[in-house]
Design an enzyme around this catalytic site. Structure first.
Site, short mmCIF file in Angstrom:
data_model
loop_
_atom_site.label_atom_id
_atom_site.label_comp_id
_atom_site.label_asym_id
_atom_site.label_seq_id
_atom_site.Cartn_x
_atom_site.Cartn_y
_atom_site.Cartn_z
N ILE A 103 -42.91 30.42 -70.12
CA ILE A 103 -44.45 30.14 -71.01
C ILE A 103 -44.84 28.96 -69.05
O ILE A 103 -46.31 29.18 -69.10
CB ILE A 103 -44.30 29.82 -71.95
CG1 ILE A 103 -44.01 30.65 -72.99
CG2 ILE A 103 -46.09 29.23 -72.27
CD1 ILE A 103 -43.79 30.48 -74.45
N ASP A 126 -51.57 22.05 -80.26
CA ASP A 126 -51.27 23.44 -81.22
C ASP A 126 -50.37 23.37 -82.47
O ASP A 126 -50.00 23.88 -82.78
CB ASP A 126 -51.49 24.69 -80.34
CG ASP A 126 -51.04 26.18 -81.18
OD1 ASP A 126 -51.70 26.37 -81.89
OD2 ASP A 126 -50.56 26.43 -80.86
N HIS A 132 -51.17 25.33 -84.96
CA HIS A 132 -49.89 26.50 -84.92
C HIS A 132 -50.64 28.18 -84.22
O HIS A 132 -49.01 29.16 -84.88
CB HIS A 132 -48.83 26.51 -85.58
CG HIS A 132 -47.20 26.49 -85.12
ND1 HIS A 132 -46.16 26.39 -84.81
CD2 HIS A 132 -47.48 28.06 -83.62
CE1 HIS A 132 -45.23 26.55 -84.56
NE2 HIS A 132 -45.88 27.58 -83.62
N LEU A 133 -50.94 28.24 -83.48
CA LEU A 133 -51.80 29.76 -83.27
C LEU A 133 -51.54 29.70 -81.84
O LEU A 133 -51.73 31.63 -81.40
CB LEU A 133 -52.69 29.86 -83.24
CG LEU A 133 -54.03 29.29 -84.40
CD1 LEU A 133 -55.39 30.13 -84.17
CD2 LEU A 133 -53.31 30.40 -86.16
N GLY A 134 -50.42 29.24 -81.20
CA GLY A 134 -49.57 30.33 -79.84
C GLY A 134 -49.26 31.21 -79.82
O GLY A 134 -49.80 32.51 -78.81
N ALA A 135 -48.97 32.09 -80.95
CA ALA A 135 -48.30 33.35 -80.37
C ALA A 135 -48.93 34.21 -81.47
O ALA A 135 -48.91 35.35 -81.61
CB ALA A 135 -47.21 33.17 -81.11
N GLU A 153 -45.40 20.14 -90.19
CA GLU A 153 -46.57 20.79 -90.33
C GLU A 153 -45.78 22.13 -91.49
O GLU A 153 -44.73 21.27 -91.75
CB GLU A 153 -45.76 22.35 -88.63
CG GLU A 153 -46.38 21.46 -87.46
CD GLU A 153 -46.78 23.32 -86.44
OE1 GLU A 153 -45.77 24.44 -86.85
OE2 GLU A 153 -46.57 22.49 -85.38
N1 LIG Z 1 -47.26 27.74 -79.61
C1 LIG Z 1 -46.54 28.70 -80.09
O1 LIG Z 1 -46.81 29.26 -80.85
C2 LIG Z 1 -44.91 28.74 -78.94
C3 LIG Z 1 -45.25 30.29 -78.34
C4 LIG Z 1 -44.90 30.15 -77.83
C5 LIG Z 1 -43.25 29.39 -77.70
N2 LIG Z 1 -43.73 28.54 -78.01
C6 LIG Z 1 -42.43 26.60 -77.30
O2 LIG Z 1 -42.78 26.75 -76.71
C7 LIG Z 1 -41.03 26.53 -75.31
C8 LIG Z 1 -40.96 27.12 -74.75
O3 LIG Z 1 -41.02 28.54 -74.19
P1 LIG Z 1 -40.70 29.35 -72.96
O4 LIG Z 1 -40.82 30.87 -73.36
O5 LIG Z 1 -41.16 29.11 -71.98
O6 LIG Z 1 -39.35 29.23 -72.97
P2 LIG Z 1 -37.96 29.14 -71.71
O7 LIG Z 1 -36.25 28.19 -72.62
O8 LIG Z 1 -38.49 30.11 -71.19
O9 LIG Z 1 -38.80 27.83 -70.70
C9 LIG Z 1 -38.10 26.04 -71.72
C10 LIG Z 1 -37.98 25.40 -70.38
O10 LIG Z 1 -37.72 23.82 -70.32
C11 LIG Z 1 -37.04 22.84 -69.22
N3 LIG Z 1 -36.53 21.95 -69.95
C12 LIG Z 1 -35.43 22.16 -70.81
N4 LIG Z 1 -35.80 20.87 -71.11
C13 LIG Z 1 -36.21 20.37 -70.34
C14 LIG Z 1 -36.47 18.53 -70.18
N5 LIG Z 1 -35.61 17.78 -70.45
N6 LIG Z 1 -36.97 19.23 -69.54
C15 LIG Z 1 -38.00 18.91 -68.84
N7 LIG Z 1 -38.22 20.49 -69.16
C16 LIG Z 1 -37.12 21.17 -69.67
C17 LIG Z 1 -36.19 24.44 -69.17
O11 LIG Z 1 -35.31 24.40 -67.72
C18 LIG Z 1 -36.51 25.78 -69.33
O12 LIG Z 1 -37.00 25.76 -67.32
C19 LIG Z 1 -40.18 27.38 -76.80
O13 LIG Z 1 -39.57 26.20 -76.85
C20 LIG Z 1 -41.37 26.95 -77.89
O14 LIG Z 1 -41.39 25.85 -78.31
C21 LIG Z 1 -44.34 27.85 -78.28
O1 LIG Z 2 -41.82 29.54 -80.96
C1 LIG Z 2 -42.54 30.61 -81.13
O2 LIG Z 2 -42.19 31.48 -80.78
C2 LIG Z 2 -43.86 30.06 -81.52
O3 LIG Z 2 -44.24 28.96 -81.77
C3 LIG Z 2 -44.61 30.93 -82.69
O4 LIG Z 2 -44.17 30.66 -83.88
P1 LIG Z 2 -44.91 31.12 -85.42
O5 LIG Z 2 -43.87 32.46 -85.33
O6 LIG Z 2 -44.52 30.58 -86.34
O7 LIG Z 2 -46.11 31.90 -84.63
#
Ligand SMILES: NC(=O)c1ccc[n+]([C@@H]2O[C@H](COP(=O)([O-])OP(=O)(O)OC[C@H]3O[C@@H](n4cnc5c(N)ncnc54)[C@H](O)[C@@H]3O)[C@@H](O)[C@H]2O)c1
Ligand SMILES: O=C(O)[C@H](O)COP(=O)(O)O
Length: 527
Positions: free
Chosen positions: A153, A257, A280-283, A262
């Site tokens: 991301i 978000d 928590h609407l990111g996805a 939560e």
């Molecule tokens: N809001 C949402 O709905 C939503 C949706 C999707 C993902 N997410 C969150 O986003 C996060 C990231 O997703 P992604 O697909 O990019 O994951 P990813 O695993 O591809 O990337 C995570 C990155 O964080 C880095 N990291 C790990 N520990 C670290 C630290 N101590 N300091 C700095 N960087 C560090 C890793 O090296 C990696 O590059 C997920 O773990 C999830 O919790 C939230």
């Molecule tokens: O880590 C994720 O994929 C996001 O936080 C999405 O969470 P959700 O499926 O509850 O929307």
């Protein structure tokens, strides 16, 4: 064959249920249950498909007596107790890419919304105020974006930000200089990021290392007027410090978000100036939800029906194509592990798993898991190839995987050697006709045997009359011999006898066999 049963316990695109059914699983969609209700129900399911609402705790896993796989339709798995699931032999999978573009777009949307105070401007305009002079925003162009976490991301956010003519600096201990150059960001340490960034966006998982990564102390070190966006996980920011610094004006705006708790219904941040949020609407886009639903159902059904493993967080991947090819090797590997486990005496300190000939080209990790599962069966009833590597690690067993390009007497060979306090002990096996596992060597002695069912292992002096004596003993004890395999080190030297028998062998028969002339070792084996 009974169909695997899957529970979808969070709101998921209907494509997931359709795919499960099409792939031969029975599926129930029951969302919004309390933890107690889930605990009462989970015992009947082989698979559990979730998003972020279902909390897969130790109590849920203890009740999940049939569970084989948990599939997260999304990325973050901090709602699953993965170490405990691993210990229980349950595979945990996620869908690492399905919602990344959507979430990155949400982070960019939050940046714009914070920079131009769009939510508040919208509310007051619709209230009839026309508050044109109350809002003065900032441009994104030319500003520095500080990325904490540059994985899937974070990288997409960086590419969008570069398109918006921002400069991007990134803090991620796992980001290499080469990769940083490739994605067009400056790799910096966290202190530098805090000092330089006009906007900060977080994209790390929530782990023990990242929890509270934007602590009060670090938030105080940010550039005055910084704007902060968090579309990753709530626990990454000290929310009370964020509130104080928004109120003092040090932080010019924040868009969250995600919250530490939560659903966030009474967050102290609500109503704070220049604070905006989404639930928590990111996805939550149609595209992302279809992606993750299809993917999680495909992956889980593939595992439950064919044994394929994709995107597992606690087990090596195994494609649906590889799975049938590896199946006889897994059987062989488990039998060899079980054989050394049953025969080796003393404290096991080290195990090496060698692959030779055709086996050298195979995915070694699942084979390693199967050998360890066979070995660890001596210590645990619930061991399987998912939890065996963890159990082995817990016991301090040093595991080595070795791949030989050379071809020996067999076109494919697995050799398992355990280091015990009494020295190394090694067994080897091959596949006959590509799919039938056979033991071909035991502790340096060539033999050819199938390892199955109840077996009797005897080491004796190679001398005339012994086979008759053991045959008579078993016959008199009412034990029918199925197969009979002999091997010897050299004429008149140490010989090995492996018998398969139709019924379990009692201690009394073992004691009598031990007293036969020339016998050195007798052991009943079970496969
Ligand atoms: N809001 C949402 O709905 C939503 C949706 C999707 C993902 N997410 C969150 O986003 C996060 C990231 O997703 P992604 O697909 O990019 O994951 P990813 O695993 O591809 O990337 C995570 C990155 O964080 C880095 N990291 C790990 N520990 C670290 C630290 N101590 N300091 C700095 N960087 C560090 C890793 O090296 C990696 O590059 C997920 O773990 C999830 O919790 C939230
Ligand atoms: O880590 C994720 O994929 C996001 O936080 C999405 O969470 P959700 O499926 O509850 O929307």
């Amino acid at each position: 064959m009974t169909k695997p049963k899957v529970l979808i316990s969070d709101k998921m695109d209907p494509n997931a249920a359709r795919i499960f059914e099409e792939r031969g699983c029975d599926v129930d969609v029951i969302t919004g249950e309390t933890p107690e209700e889930l605990i009462a129900r989970i015992g009947e399911y082989d698979g559990l498909a979730i998003r972020s609402s279902t909390k897969v705790t130790k109590a849920v896993l203890d009740a999940a007596t049939n569970l084989k796989v948990i599939g997260r339709a999304g990325i973050g798995v901090d709602n699953v107790d993965i170490p405990y699931a691993s210990g229980k032999g349950v595979v945990v999978m996620n869908t690492p890419f399905g919602n990344s573009i959507t979430t990155a777009e949400h982070a960019i949307a939050m940046m714009f919304a914070v920079a131009r105070q769009i939510p508040e401007a919208n509310t007051r305009t619709q209230a009839g105020e026309w508050p044109k002079s109350a809002f003065m925003g900032v441009e994104l162009t030319g500003k520095t974006l500080g990325l904490i976490g540059a994985g899937n991301i974070g990288t997409i956010v960086a590419s969008r930000a570069l398109g918006l003519k921002m400069k991007v600096v990134a803090y991620d201990p796992f980001l290499t200089e080469e990769r940083a150059v490739e994605i067009g960001v400056d790799k910096v340490d966290l202190e530098t990021l805090l000092q330089r960034a006009d906007f900060i966006t977080l994209h790390t998982p929530l782990t023990d290392q990242t929890r509270n990564i934007l602590s009060r102390e670090r938030l105080e070190k940010t550039k005055p007027g910084v704007r902060i966006v968090n579309c990753a996980r709530g626990g990454l920011i000290d929310e009370s410090a964020l509130k104080d610094l928004l109120e003092s004006g040090h932080i010019a705006g924040a868009g969250l978000d995600v919250f530490a708790e939560e659903p966030a219904k009474n967050s102290p941040l609500f109503g704070t100036k220049n604070f905006i949020c989404t639930p928590h609407l990111g996805a939550s886009t149609t595209e992302a939800q279809v992606n993750v639903a299809l993917q999680v159902a495909e992956q889980m059904a593939d595992f439950l029906v064919n044994g394929g493993v994709t995107n597992a967080l606690n087990m090596p991947s195994l494609s649906a194509e590889e799975a049938p090819k590896l199946k006889p090797y897994m059987k062989l590997a488990e039998s060899l592990g079980s054989l050394v486990g049953q025969l080796a005496h003393g404290n096991l300190t080290q195990i090496s798993i060698e692959r030779e000939g055709a086996a050298a080209d195979l995915n070694g990790k699942p084979i390693e898991g199967a050998v360890l599962a066979g070995l660890m069966k001596q210590y645990s009833d619930t061991v399987n190839m998912v939890n065996a590597p963890y159990l082995a690690k817990e016991r301090g067993l040093d595991v080595r995987s070795i791949r030989h390009q050379r071809e020996g007497a067999f076109n494919t060979l697995l050799r398992v050697t355990v280091g015990t306090s009494q020295g190394d002990r090694s067994v080897a096996g091959t596949l006959f006709g590509n799919d039938t596992p056979r033991l071909v060597e035991i502790f340096g002695i060539g033999i050819e045997a199938e390892l199955a069912g109840h077996m009797l292992y005897i080491v004796n002096e190679d001398a005339p009359g012994f086979i008759g004596r053991i045959g008579t003993l078993l016959g008199e004890s009412g034990i029918n011999i199925g197969t009979f395999h002999l091997g010897r080190r050299d004429t008149g030297g140490e010989a090995v006898l492996l018998l398969s028998v139709d019924t379990a062998i009692s201690q009394d028969v073992i004691d009598k066999a031990s007293k036969l002339e020339g016998v050195k070792t007798v052991k009943a084996l079970e496969f």
